[in-house]
Design an enzyme around this catalytic site. Structure first.
Site, mmCIF file in Angstrom:
data_model
loop_
_atom_site.group_PDB
_atom_site.id
_atom_site.type_symbol
_atom_site.label_atom_id
_atom_site.label_comp_id
_atom_site.label_asym_id
_atom_site.label_seq_id
_atom_site.Cartn_x
_atom_site.Cartn_y
_atom_site.Cartn_z
ATOM 1 N N GLU A 1 -0.652 -8.933 4.822
ATOM 2 C CA GLU A 1 -0.511 -9.103 6.269
ATOM 3 C C GLU A 1 -1.864 -9.123 6.977
ATOM 4 O OE1 GLU A 1 -0.851 -4.689 5.804
ATOM 5 O OE2 GLU A 1 0.004 -6.353 4.661
ATOM 6 N N HIS B 1 -3.283 -5.843 1.018
ATOM 7 C CA HIS B 1 -2.564 -6.080 2.274
ATOM 8 C C HIS B 1 -2.472 -7.568 2.615
ATOM 9 C CE1 HIS B 1 -2.372 -1.884 3.904
ATOM 10 N NE2 HIS B 1 -3.367 -1.713 3.051
ATOM 11 N N CYS C 1 0.839 -1.193 0.000
ATOM 12 C CA CYS C 1 0.000 0.000 0.000
ATOM 13 C C CYS C 1 0.885 1.260 0.000
ATOM 14 C CB CYS C 1 -0.967 -0.047 1.181
ATOM 15 S SG CYS C 1 -2.408 1.018 0.993
#
Length: 227
Positions: free
Chosen positions: A196, A194, A86
């Protein structure tokens, strides 16, 4: 394998990144404050999402001048895996480590939801545990994730197989639906979604964990082979 999570003023995904590496993978990881000047001793570099320096001037434009960034460029030049997610992707573009630029989403709205990604290149150190053409679910959270590049750059990205991920549909106006690209060497990846935030089925998807596992797997194979 030891990772560095770069922390900038305005980073807000650093804790998620740390959790993915330490708690889900069981690998070593440390936060590295932006005022540091060295990444020696780290095997991989992670630049998390957020709003570094408030996104003033342009997303990532001020972060590129942080003290730690020459060390990030050095790590990339040495062939170490560098992942920017991002805002981290935007910073890698500002550093000149990845091509293209990010524009406002086509509808000028912030998008925050799980999306479908298609793996376009399963041969990088980040994607080798996926299959080419595989559909995965990873959340996005961005207002300026509309990837843009000129026709010449796009053609080069395609020829060099640098497009790592595309969106399953047109969510933000990105050229050719691009969601993530790698550099020509294949050791630097920038992606707007994302991974994660997709490391546990409880959260709706664990597809992002595969990306981190790919990094570790490739690093271990390389270092065992050269030991």
């Amino acid at each position: 394998m030891k990772f560095a999570v770069i922390v900038l003023p305005g980073s807000n995904c650093d804790i998620d990144m740390f959790h993915a590496v330490k708690d889900e993978l069981g690998e070593e990881v440390e936060y590295v404050w932006h005022e540091e000047t060295s990444l020696d001793g780290f095997d991989g570099v992670l630049i998390p999402g957020g709003f570094s320096y408030g996104d003033y001037l342009r997303c990532g434009a001020i972060a590129r001048f942080a003290n730690i960034m020459p060390a990030v460029k050095k790590a990339a030049a040495e062939g170490k895996p560098v992942l920017g997610v991002c805002n981290g992707f935007q910073i890698l573009q500002e550093l000149g480590l990845l091509p293209g630029a990010m524009r406002r989403n086509k509808d000028l709205k912030f998008i925050c939801r799980p999306v479908e990604l298609i793996v376009q290149n399963g041969g990088t150190l980040f994607t080798s545990s996926y299959e080419k053409g595989q559909s995965i679910t990873i959340p996005v959270a961005h207002g300026e994730g509309n990837f843009y590049c000129d026709d010449e750059t796009l053609e080069r990205l395609k020829e060099n197989n640098q497009i790592a991920f595309t969106y399953g549909g047109d969510i933000n106006g990105s050229v050719s639906g691009i969601a993530g690209v790698v550099n020509e060497k294949g050791n630097v990846l920038g992606m707007m979604p994302h991974p994660e935030r997709a490391v546990d089925e409880l959260l709706g998807s664990a597809d992002g964990l595969t990306l981190f596992r790919s990094i570790v797997k490739n690093w271990r194979e390389t270092h065992v082979a050269t030991a």
